[in-house]
Design a protein around this motif. Sequence first.
Motif, short mmCIF file in Angstrom:
data_model
loop_
_atom_site.label_atom_id
_atom_site.label_comp_id
_atom_site.label_asym_id
_atom_site.label_seq_id
_atom_site.Cartn_x
_atom_site.Cartn_y
_atom_site.Cartn_z
N UNK A 1 -56.44 18.12 -4.61
CA UNK A 1 -56.13 17.16 -5.54
C UNK A 1 -55.57 15.78 -5.31
N UNK A 2 -55.92 15.34 -4.22
CA UNK A 2 -55.82 13.72 -3.93
C UNK A 2 -56.80 13.31 -2.79
N UNK A 3 -56.98 12.08 -2.77
CA UNK A 3 -57.81 11.42 -1.72
C UNK A 3 -56.97 11.02 -0.68
N UNK A 4 -56.47 11.69 0.27
CA UNK A 4 -55.63 11.44 1.18
C UNK A 4 -56.04 12.44 2.51
N UNK A 5 -55.48 11.89 3.62
CA UNK A 5 -55.71 12.28 4.86
C UNK A 5 -54.72 13.43 5.18
N UNK A 6 -55.44 14.65 5.91
CA UNK A 6 -54.52 15.74 6.18
C UNK A 6 -55.17 16.14 7.40
N UNK A 7 -54.29 16.57 8.38
CA UNK A 7 -54.80 17.07 9.73
C UNK A 7 -54.12 18.55 10.00
N UNK A 8 -55.11 19.36 10.22
CA UNK A 8 -54.64 20.75 10.48
C UNK A 8 -55.13 21.23 11.74
N UNK B 1 -50.31 23.71 12.62
CA UNK B 1 -49.90 22.16 12.09
C UNK B 1 -50.33 21.85 10.76
N UNK B 2 -49.55 21.13 10.09
CA UNK B 2 -50.14 20.31 8.62
C UNK B 2 -49.38 18.95 8.59
N UNK B 3 -50.38 18.12 8.74
CA UNK B 3 -49.63 16.70 8.97
C UNK B 3 -50.62 15.71 7.74
N UNK B 4 -49.82 15.41 6.81
CA UNK B 4 -50.31 14.80 5.59
C UNK B 4 -49.75 13.34 5.39
N UNK B 5 -50.72 12.40 5.30
CA UNK B 5 -50.26 10.85 5.30
C UNK B 5 -49.11 10.65 4.22
N UNK B 6 -49.14 11.40 3.22
CA UNK B 6 -48.22 10.98 2.29
C UNK B 6 -46.86 11.34 2.64
#
Length: 401
Positions: free
Chosen positions: A318-325, A365-370
């Motif tokens: 739903x976004x154009x954002x970085x997410x590390x899993x 791990x769930x690391x979201x840039x927002x």
Amino acid sequence: MKWMVLASLLYAALFGCTADSSPVIRLINQDNVEKTGAIVYLDKNDIGLIQGNLRITSSNYEIPAQQIDTDGDGDWDQVLLLCDFEPKEVKALEIAADKADNQISAEPYTNISFSVKAQDRFAGSKITEIVRKRGATQRISDPFFQLEGPGIENDKVAFRTFFDPRNGKDIYGKTTDQMILDRAGIGSSWHQLSDWGMDILRVGQSLGAGGLGVIEEGTLYRLGDADEITYQELYSGDLESSHRLEFKGWDSGSRKIDGSERLTLTKGKYYYRNDIGISDTTLTLAVGIPSFKSDSVTFRKHNDLFSSISTYENQADGTDSKLGLAVLFSSDQYVDHGSTDTTGTVSDTHYVALKGQPETRIYFFACWELSDVYFSKRSNFEEYLQKEADKLSNTIQIIKK
């Protein structure tokens, strides 16, 4: 007489107390690096005080602490401490029973939310324990449970587990340190960015955010439905929250097993811990990451104890954002890792295969840039993953008096 005085002074110097003071335990950072937010668990038997609240201090500074019930019997079993350590620092803890409630009384940093579907602006009755039978499904458009199952959160991130045959896990990315699950999706859609964040994971037919499966003859099967599933909230506190799912007759490929999952989330961490139990250790366990927006998965051995599989992309749904899993696991259990295609009962999933053991511990791990602009760079996500793996492998030494 002089030698007795000297002995008393030496005792005080070593343990930070006098003979009349409360029990003392020493915590030692054995590494030559600073450790912030280190998690320490003290067992009740180590403390020796079994009734009432505790007051824990070090150098006259009160240590944030939470008494926790790890087995759900109503009595506390451990005390959780969150401490910062300088390189090679030794902390002498003085522990005393206290009639006053010295548990942290500020705004809580963790929370569990599980209730029936909300009406209007308010969530329904909270659920702390419930049993469901095989085949109990929910309509996604109008689920029986508010979050479709139990949700768990801290000041950084939130997760939910689908309490139905999917048994998958989802992620709510947070843009606030406030507890939000009790209002998520009430009067608005969690698929749209709001003042607290949003649902950032597409789950579909994948295993979801650390969801479980088994591998049988090269095929990945979901650890989903069971003859009977029992949910129990173990504790929900200022520093840590934990809930447990127990499965009887759990579908595992061509077999049925008994098993359990215990999810725990601690203040300040971008990951949950899952303690998984299975009755049949001949099975190969699988832990997944959705692959809808990531074509490849990275395997990394972090140290002697831990390895991981991870992805890092513009994959926050739903976004154009970085997410590390990432899935962090014991290197000793590693068998293989791979990915499923877009078809089949378990599709669009990167997974790690692990040797079956009576008890397996993984971290998701769930690391979201927002949530934190720090995670807008892949290198920072990888650095965080490495640092946490090192912390978990170099725990604080506990020495009893």
